[in-house]
Design an enzyme around this catalytic site. Structure first.
Site, short mmCIF file in Angstrom:
data_model
loop_
_atom_site.label_atom_id
_atom_site.label_comp_id
_atom_site.label_asym_id
_atom_site.label_seq_id
_atom_site.Cartn_x
_atom_site.Cartn_y
_atom_site.Cartn_z
N LYS A 15 0.82 -1.21 0.00
CA LYS A 15 0.00 0.00 0.00
C LYS A 15 0.86 1.27 0.00
O LYS A 15 0.56 2.23 -0.70
CB LYS A 15 -0.95 -0.03 1.19
N LYS A 39 -8.38 2.17 5.40
CA LYS A 39 -7.98 0.76 5.43
C LYS A 39 -6.67 0.61 6.19
O LYS A 39 -5.85 1.53 6.25
CB LYS A 39 -7.83 0.20 4.02
N ARG A 72 -6.61 -5.30 -11.92
CA ARG A 72 -5.32 -5.90 -11.60
C ARG A 72 -4.51 -6.01 -12.90
O ARG A 72 -4.88 -6.72 -13.83
CB ARG A 72 -5.51 -7.28 -10.96
N ARG A 88 -11.95 -6.29 -11.26
CA ARG A 88 -12.71 -6.94 -10.19
C ARG A 88 -13.81 -5.98 -9.76
O ARG A 88 -13.55 -4.93 -9.21
CB ARG A 88 -11.76 -7.30 -9.05
N ARG A 129 -15.83 -3.06 -1.91
CA ARG A 129 -14.68 -3.95 -1.98
C ARG A 129 -14.79 -4.82 -3.23
O ARG A 129 -15.73 -5.60 -3.37
CB ARG A 129 -14.60 -4.82 -0.73
N ASP A 153 -2.68 -2.39 -8.91
CA ASP A 153 -4.12 -2.16 -8.78
C ASP A 153 -4.42 -0.74 -9.23
O ASP A 153 -3.81 0.22 -8.74
CB ASP A 153 -4.59 -2.37 -7.34
N GLU A 156 -2.46 0.38 -5.50
CA GLU A 156 -1.58 -0.54 -4.78
C GLU A 156 -0.53 -1.10 -5.75
O GLU A 156 -0.76 -1.16 -6.96
CB GLU A 156 -2.35 -1.70 -4.14
N ASN A 201 1.34 -4.65 -5.71
CA ASN A 201 1.36 -5.94 -5.04
C ASN A 201 2.59 -6.74 -5.46
O ASN A 201 2.80 -6.98 -6.66
CB ASN A 201 0.10 -6.72 -5.38
#
Length: 333
Positions: free
Chosen positions: A138, A173, A223, A238, A246, A286, A294, A296
């Site tokens: 993050k 978050k 993603r 997503r 979410r 992301d 983000e 990842n």
């Protein structure tokens, strides 16, 4: 790319927990097996530093043919056979792939320390453990503020309240969350803002991230995969369930594969060579709307969904990049 048989060790979650109809690590294993490579697996707790060497109790696997379309949405144990249990020095493998899912806690950090020591002793580890440790999934976006929505990271409740007062619609978050756990939206009326800050922040002792809400989340949290410094041409959008912000698949989001937009490509092309040069063979970006949210690096996923929906062999791209890294290690420092 052709390659002689390689011995590959996957440091991952328990094999019994794999849901192979959607598991990216399994997709890598299947592609590697199809290329004639020899597969081994272990969990992080099976790593040890013993008399100066990093060793592990590893399981040699043989993959079985299974019908993914008939698979129940749960773990199964018929997709592999156990060939042998061995004690091995990590430097004896052609590559070690770190595929342990978060949470990124102190045990995860310890795993990166052990793997970094193994790397110093000759092991080839991907993603490189120091790079995994140095890129908070993050916080890493802070290096690219021009690509991100307004963001605040703090444990100070007053700062969080001021951020909400400025932007009116925000997402809060924890920094160590995964799968959408602990993600809250607070709209203009500020309903439950204090309670959310107190609960997530554990009365001010836990650092939180606040971001301005991005309305484009309704079109999906994309993603985007970077493999070997190259951009995979498809992403997985997503899309959250109605009434939920979410988009994570683990939280009920629906994955729809799409070609990258021009803006997606701009973001990905900018980051791909930078992150690859730092030792990150596989990265999952992301992106919501036009904003990077983000980076990842621990165990990026979404291979299977993109492969199934588009026919793009993402696992093949991963094995191509891995074989290249093994044969020309100077390309991944």
């Amino acid at each position: 790319m052709t390659n002689s048989s390689l011995q590959l060790l996957f440091v991952a979650d328990p094999l019994s927990s794999f849901r192979i109809y959607k598991d990216s690590t399994y997709a890598m294993m299947r592609e590697a097996a199809d290329r004639g490579h020899v597969l081994y697996a272990c969990e992080p707790h099976e790593l040890a530093l013993d008399q100066g060497r990093v060793v592990a109790r590893v399981l040699r696997l043989q993959l079985n043919a299974v019908d993914h379309s008939a698979e129940p949405h749960g773990p199964r144990d018929d997709w592999y056979d156990e060939i042998a249990l061995e004690q091995r020095d990590l430097s004896t493998f052609d590559a070690v792939l770190l595929r342990k899912d978060p949470p990124f806690d102190m045990e995860y950090v310890t795993t990166t320390w052990l793997l970094e020591r193994a790397q110093q002793l000759g092991a080839r580890v991907y993603n490189q453990p120091r790079a995994v440790r140095d890129h908070s999934e993050k916080l890493a976006i802070s290096e690219f503020p021009e690509l991100t929505a307004p963001t605040l990271v703090t444990r100070d409740p007053a700062r969080l309240r001021a951020f909400h007062a400025e932007h009116r619609d925000i997402v809060l978050k924890p920094l160590d969350g995964m799968g959408g756990l602990g993600v809250f939206r607070v709209q203009a009326q500020g309903l439950n803002l204090g309670s959310i800050i107190e609960t997530l922040g554990q009365q001010g002792i836990r650092t939180l991230m606040a971001q301005r809400y991005i309305p484009d989340i309704i079109h999906g949290d994309k993603r985007i995969l970077l493999i070997g410094g190259q951009v995979v041409p498809y992403c997985l959008a997503r899309i959250p369930q109605p009434g939920d912000i979410r988009a994570n698949l683990a939280a009920g989001g629906v994955g729809v594969a799409r070609e990258l937009s021009a803006h997606d490509r701009d973001i990905a092309n900018r980051l791909a060579p930078v992150l690859h040069q730092r030792g990150l063979l596989l990265v999952g970006l992301d992106v919501i709307g036009e904003y990077l949210t983000e980076i990842n690096v621990t165990s990026p996923t979404c291979f299977r969904e993109i492969m199934t929906q588009t026919g793009c062999n993402v696992a093949g791209l991963m094995l191509d990049a891995l074989e290249t890294a093994i044969n020309t290690p100077e390309t991944l420092q």
